[in-house]
Design a protein around this motif. Structure first.
Motif, PDB file in Angstrom:
ATOM      1  N   THR A   1      -0.436  13.041   0.223  1.00  8.97           N
ATOM      2  CA  THR A   1      -0.842  12.807  -1.174  1.00  8.97           C
ATOM      3  C   THR A   1      -2.074  13.643  -1.514  1.00  8.97           C
ATOM      4  OG1 THR A   1      -0.006  10.542  -1.015  1.00  8.97           O
ATOM      5  CG2 THR A   1      -1.530  11.005  -2.812  1.00  8.97           C
TER       6      THR A   1
ATOM      7  N   ILE B   1       0.842  -1.206   0.000  1.00  9.69           N
ATOM      8  CA  ILE B   1       0.000   0.000   0.000  1.00  9.69           C
ATOM      9  C   ILE B   1       0.876   1.254   0.000  1.00  9.69           C
ATOM     10  CG2 ILE B   1      -1.728   1.283   1.337  1.00  9.69           C
ATOM     11  CD1 ILE B   1      -2.948  -1.418   2.057  1.00  9.69           C
TER      12      ILE B   1
ATOM     13  N   HIS C   1       3.402   5.684  -5.991  1.00  6.69           N
ATOM     14  CA  HIS C   1       2.991   5.867  -7.396  1.00  6.69           C
ATOM     15  C   HIS C   1       2.066   7.072  -7.545  1.00  6.69           C
ATOM     16  CE1 HIS C   1       4.938   2.316  -8.725  1.00  6.69           C
ATOM     17  NE2 HIS C   1       4.166   1.467  -8.084  1.00  6.69           N
ATOM     18  N   ALA C   2       1.128   7.171  -6.618  1.00 16.95           N
ATOM     19  CA  ALA C   2       0.162   8.277  -6.691  1.00 16.95           C
ATOM     20  C   ALA C   2       0.888   9.612  -6.550  1.00 16.95           C
ATOM     21  CB  ALA C   2      -0.875   8.117  -5.578  1.00 16.95           C
TER      22      ALA C   2
ATOM     23  N   ALA D   1       2.827  10.467  -9.676  1.00 22.87           N
ATOM     24  CA  ALA D   1       1.897  10.899 -10.736  1.00 22.87           C
ATOM     25  C   ALA D   1       1.479  12.348 -10.527  1.00 22.87           C
ATOM     26  CB  ALA D   1       0.669   9.986 -10.749  1.00 22.87           C
ATOM     27  N   LEU D   2       1.205  12.696  -9.272  1.00 21.39           N
ATOM     28  CA  LEU D   2       0.757  14.066  -8.985  1.00 21.39           C
ATOM     29  C   LEU D   2       1.891  15.078  -9.134  1.00 21.39           C
ATOM     30  CD1 LEU D   2      -1.582  13.543  -5.905  1.00 21.39           C
ATOM     31  CD2 LEU D   2      -2.228  14.470  -8.115  1.00 21.39           C
TER      32      LEU D   2
ATOM     33  N   LEU E   1       1.742   1.935  -3.477  1.00 28.77           N
ATOM     34  CA  LEU E   1       0.629   2.594  -4.189  1.00 28.77           C
ATOM     35  C   LEU E   1       0.673   4.095  -3.927  1.00 28.77           C
ATOM     36  CD1 LEU E   1      -2.532   0.353  -3.552  1.00 28.77           C
ATOM     37  CD2 LEU E   1      -1.309   0.651  -5.688  1.00 28.77           C
ATOM     38  N   GLY E   2       0.970   4.444  -2.672  1.00 29.22           N
ATOM     39  CA  GLY E   2       1.078   5.857  -2.312  1.00 29.22           C
ATOM     40  C   GLY E   2       2.209   6.539  -3.058  1.00 29.22           C
TER      41      GLY E   2
END
Lengths: 180, 104
Positions: A96, A41, A47-48, A51-52, A44-45
């Motif tokens: 995030t 998880i 990656h997010a 992306a941002l 996932l953070g």
């Protein structure tokens, strides 16, 4: 026991929350036997966040570096000196979403002369993102309120349970774009 | 916005969505046509920019939601296994018969 699918995991948590003893036992086993879930998880953070950051900074390396530093500072301020893995995850969620709120606000600022349709879309995004952001902040406050280390001292007889994380190791901290 | 050919001559018309306005021919018509074409290009570019922004937002938003939702579930799971519960997204409360102390 292997980690169930996202839907199954969510249902299991819901069922355990609703008081089903069997689900609670199963949930404990799942968490004990899958300490890697924290890292997954956390990834996932990461990656997010990447992306941002890419979206907000675009090709501007200086802007990118500034954003990464700002997020690092924010993460440090929110985490405190010795955050638990649970707090770290909650802080990562806030950081995030903070970035996403900033991004949508930037879009809003740039759309003053745009058409009403676009403004409505951005307002909808702002609502969604702000709601999630506020929930994330509330979640961290809940964790701090319930955590024995930061809550008011209680009588031993009251037996407040510890918020210890199953199998989470210090090196399993979520990876993020900031590298923290 | 369109040119209409009548015989050997072309005439320019500008439409505002309800009716067409005759702008004739010659230099004035050419100038109006060029202005309209520039405005159209500008609108198309703005529309393409909006679409790009929308797509970029959705891609990043998908990644954010994926993380945020899973993190929320894992936080909930940890609190539930620690002996807490909450009703209908209300405040977290300690379960009366919750196991206490070390959860390992």
């Amino acid at each position: 026991m292997t980690l169930p699918s996202r839907e199954e995991f969510t249902k299991l948590v819901q069922s355990a929350n609703d008081g089903d003893g069997q689900s609670l036992k199963q949930l404990r086993v799942v968490l004990e036997e899958n300490p890697d879930v924290w890292r997954q998880i956390g990834d996932l953070g990461g990656h997010a966040e990447i992306a941002l950051v890419t979206l907000v900074a675009g090709p501007d390396a200086l802007a990118r570096e500034s954003i990464v530093l700002k997020l690092k500072e924010l993460r440090s301020q929110l985490s405190g000196p010795s955050p638990s893995p649970l707090e770290r995850l909650a802080v990562d969620r806030i950081v995030t979403l903070y970035l996403q709120v900033q991004y949508v606000d930037t879009l809003s600022g740039g759309s003053l002369e745009a058409n009403p349709q676009r403004q409505n879309q951005i307002v909808r995004w702002q609502d969604q993102v702000s709601r999630r952001y506020n929930l994330a902040i509330k979640s961290l406050l809940d964790i701090r309120r319930l955590s024995p280390a930061t809550s008011k001292p209680v009588e031993p007889a009251s037996g407040r349970p510890e918020l210890r994380v199953f199998g989470a190791e210090a090196d399993a901290a979520p990876k993020t774009a900031t590298g923290t | 916005m369109s040119w209409k050919q009548r015989g050997s001559k072309r005439y320019y018309y500008r439409s505002d969505g309800r009716k067409k306005h005759y702008l004739g021919r010659g230099e004035a018509a050419d100038c109006a046509a060029a202005l309209d074409a520039a405005k159209r290009t500008e609108r198309e570019q703005a529309s393409a920019d909006r679409e790009l922004t929308r797509r970029q937002f959705l891609v990043a938003d998908r990644a954010v939601r994926s993380f945020v939702d899973m993190a929320a579930t894992l936080i909930d799971a940890t609190l539930v296994t620690a002996g807490y519960y909450r009703h209908d997204r209300g405040a977290w409360r300690r379960r009366k018969n919750a196991a206490t102390g070390d959860l390992k």
